[in-house]
Design a protein around this motif. Structure first.
Motif, PDB file in Angstrom:
ATOM      1  N   PHE A   1      43.034  29.596  47.854  1.00 57.90           N
ATOM      2  CA  PHE A   1      43.648  30.598  46.759  1.00 57.90           C
ATOM      3  C   PHE A   1      44.032  29.840  46.348  1.00 57.90           C
ATOM      4  O   PHE A   1      45.081  29.574  47.057  1.00 57.90           O
ATOM      5  CB  PHE A   1      43.971  32.317  47.232  1.00 57.90           C
ATOM      6  CG  PHE A   1      43.548  32.767  47.477  1.00 57.90           C
ATOM      7  CD1 PHE A   1      42.658  33.999  47.302  1.00 57.90           C
ATOM      8  CD2 PHE A   1      43.113  33.011  49.509  1.00 57.90           C
ATOM      9  CE1 PHE A   1      41.559  34.578  48.026  1.00 57.90           C
ATOM     10  CE2 PHE A   1      42.564  33.821  50.500  1.00 57.90           C
ATOM     11  CZ  PHE A   1      41.330  35.076  49.134  1.00 57.90           C
TER      12      PHE A   1
ATOM     13  N   VAL B   1      40.054  31.455  43.362  1.00 53.53           N
ATOM     14  CA  VAL B   1      39.772  32.206  44.739  1.00 53.53           C
ATOM     15  C   VAL B   1      38.510  30.937  44.829  1.00 53.53           C
ATOM     16  O   VAL B   1      37.562  30.613  43.913  1.00 53.53           O
ATOM     17  CB  VAL B   1      39.636  33.109  44.953  1.00 53.53           C
ATOM     18  CG1 VAL B   1      38.375  33.510  44.109  1.00 53.53           C
ATOM     19  CG2 VAL B   1      39.315  33.421  46.386  1.00 53.53           C
TER      20      VAL B   1
ATOM     21  N   THR C   1      38.133  39.879  46.116  1.00 49.77           N
ATOM     22  CA  THR C   1      38.767  38.513  47.277  1.00 49.77           C
ATOM     23  C   THR C   1      40.183  38.395  46.180  1.00 49.77           C
ATOM     24  O   THR C   1      41.502  38.058  46.514  1.00 49.77           O
ATOM     25  CB  THR C   1      38.267  38.081  47.793  1.00 49.77           C
ATOM     26  OG1 THR C   1      37.023  38.989  48.254  1.00 49.77           O
ATOM     27  CG2 THR C   1      39.365  37.650  49.055  1.00 49.77           C
TER      28      THR C   1
ATOM     29  N   TYR D   1      42.335  41.398  43.885  1.00 52.53           N
ATOM     30  CA  TYR D   1      43.292  41.355  44.938  1.00 52.53           C
ATOM     31  C   TYR D   1      45.389  40.610  44.809  1.00 52.53           C
ATOM     32  O   TYR D   1      45.912  41.544  44.596  1.00 52.53           O
ATOM     33  CB  TYR D   1      43.059  41.965  47.021  1.00 52.53           C
ATOM     34  CG  TYR D   1      44.050  42.462  47.154  1.00 52.53           C
ATOM     35  CD1 TYR D   1      44.853  43.698  46.494  1.00 52.53           C
ATOM     36  CD2 TYR D   1      45.726  41.434  48.045  1.00 52.53           C
ATOM     37  CE1 TYR D   1      46.426  44.376  46.983  1.00 52.53           C
ATOM     38  CE2 TYR D   1      46.383  41.763  48.923  1.00 52.53           C
ATOM     39  CZ  TYR D   1      46.389  42.849  48.082  1.00 52.53           C
ATOM     40  OH  TYR D   1      47.785  43.932  48.316  1.00 52.53           O
ATOM     41  N   VAL D   2      44.328  39.309  44.708  1.00 52.24           N
ATOM     42  CA  VAL D   2      45.796  38.868  45.288  1.00 52.24           C
ATOM     43  C   VAL D   2      46.746  38.417  43.433  1.00 52.24           C
ATOM     44  O   VAL D   2      47.613  38.578  43.430  1.00 52.24           O
ATOM     45  CB  VAL D   2      45.495  36.986  45.552  1.00 52.24           C
ATOM     46  CG1 VAL D   2      46.833  36.365  45.756  1.00 52.24           C
ATOM     47  CG2 VAL D   2      44.732  36.890  47.253  1.00 52.24           C
TER      48      VAL D   2
ATOM     49  N   SER E   1      46.270  46.730  50.960  1.00 52.50           N
ATOM     50  CA  SER E   1      44.660  45.728  50.488  1.00 52.50           C
ATOM     51  C   SER E   1      43.569  45.752  50.533  1.00 52.50           C
ATOM     52  O   SER E   1      43.255  46.742  51.063  1.00 52.50           O
ATOM     53  CB  SER E   1      44.868  44.652  51.630  1.00 52.50           C
ATOM     54  OG  SER E   1      44.898  44.255  52.205  1.00 52.50           O
TER      55      SER E   1
ATOM     56  N   ALA F   1      39.888  43.498  50.244  1.00 53.89           N
ATOM     57  CA  ALA F   1      39.096  42.453  50.114  1.00 53.89           C
ATOM     58  C   ALA F   1      37.123  42.574  50.182  1.00 53.89           C
ATOM     59  O   ALA F   1      36.886  43.881  50.988  1.00 53.89           O
ATOM     60  CB  ALA F   1      39.467  41.043  51.547  1.00 53.89           C
TER      61      ALA F   1
ATOM     62  N   GLN G   1      44.368  36.082  52.725  1.00 53.88           N
ATOM     63  CA  GLN G   1      45.186  37.000  51.220  1.00 53.88           C
ATOM     64  C   GLN G   1      47.013  36.628  51.377  1.00 53.88           C
ATOM     65  O   GLN G   1      47.763  36.895  51.146  1.00 53.88           O
ATOM     66  CB  GLN G   1      44.471  38.125  50.548  1.00 53.88           C
ATOM     67  CG  GLN G   1      43.471  38.469  50.424  1.00 53.88           C
ATOM     68  CD  GLN G   1      42.892  39.699  49.646  1.00 53.88           C
ATOM     69  OE1 GLN G   1      43.096  40.908  51.216  1.00 53.88           O
ATOM     70  NE2 GLN G   1      42.014  39.938  49.201  1.00 53.88           N
TER      71      GLN G   1
ATOM     72  N   THR H   1      48.930  34.141  51.827  1.00 54.33           N
ATOM     73  CA  THR H   1      49.086  33.353  50.559  1.00 54.33           C
ATOM     74  C   THR H   1      49.903  33.948  49.687  1.00 54.33           C
ATOM     75  O   THR H   1      50.824  33.298  49.283  1.00 54.33           O
ATOM     76  CB  THR H   1      47.314  33.332  49.874  1.00 54.33           C
ATOM     77  OG1 THR H   1      46.245  32.860  50.535  1.00 54.33           O
ATOM     78  CG2 THR H   1      47.523  33.090  47.948  1.00 54.33           C
TER      79      THR H   1
END
Length: 242
Positions: A17, A31, A132, A135-136, A161, A163, A235, A238
């Motif tokens: 990421f 990503v 995935t 979400y970040v 979260s 993923a 995640q 990160t």
């Protein structure tokens, strides 16, 4: 079975990421799942769709697109064709549903977060990589809302979260995180979306060339849960970095 990239059957591709990949969005993440690369941006807009006004609740939506040369041959932009394809609509809705699973809309207040997921390079698993990474990007946009004091209860917006990962049966063997070469050869293909606690958000499974029984389904779901747990950890690590 020896996989094309020499991975074990239950091993993810290298996942990376890169946050703040572009300057302007409230959240921006590149990503990478192996050679699949997706740019995910999260944009915050005051207000909500008309049907949601006055509810005190926010909204999260998503759009997905593939760049013209993200695959081996060039395809026209759907905006040029004048019509969005069915696959694009379906994946956009999937991403939106998946990310809405981790949001408390009352805590968000009447704000809209739009997630744009643009595939720069495709090598299988673009939709799961998009979820995935999105979400970040969403997490960073929520942090921006906190800093701007624009949300009703900023610390309670994200409830978990999310993923996603692909699994499938290739040459009779259940495998995790399929690149394109395996995806096109899979007799059973499945995309699984999970929360950080291991609950399922969505399961999309198809017998491409063969049926599958309950035992095989359980094996694939166990593989997917393992992959999503690892992704949730990546995640989290990160998001802990500056």
């Amino acid at each position: 079975m020896t996989r094309p990239d020499k991975r074990a059957a239950d091993e993810l591709r290298p996942v990376k990421f890169t946050r703040s990949w572009t300057d302007h969005p409230e959240g921006s993440v590149l990503v990478e799942f192996g050679r699949t690369r997706v740019l995910c941006t999260a944009s915050v807009t005051p207000g909500v769709p008309r049907w949601r006004r006055g509810s005190g609740e926010g909204w999260v939506t998503a759009e997905y697109a593939m760049l013209p040369r993200s695959t081996h041959s060039r395809s026209d932009r759907e905006s040029i064709r004048g019509k969005i394809g069915g696959r694009t609509h379906e994946i956009s809705r999937l991403i939106g549903r998946s990310l809405r699973a981790c949001i408390d809309f009352k805590a968000l207040g009447e704000n809209t977060i739009t997630l744009d997921c643009d595939v720069l390079q495709a090598d299988g698993g673009t939709r799961t990589a998009a979820i995935t990474g999105a979400y970040v990007a969403l997490h960073d946009a929520v942090d921006w809302l906190k800093d701007q004091k624009l949300a009703r209860k900023p610390d309670k917006i994200l409830t978990t979260s999310v993923a996603a990962i692909s699994v499938g049966v290739v040459n009779g063997v259940p495998v995790l995180d399929l690149p394109y070469e395996e995806d096109v050869a899979a007799s059973v293909d499945m995309n699984v979306v999970c929360t950080g606690e291991g609950d399922f958000v969505e399961v999309q499974g198809t017998g491409e060339e063969a049926v599958f029984n309950r035992s095989e389904l359980d094996t694939l779901l166990d593989l997917a849960l393992k992959g999503c747990k690892e992704l949730a950890g990546l995640q989290a690590r990160t998001l802990l970095s500056p």
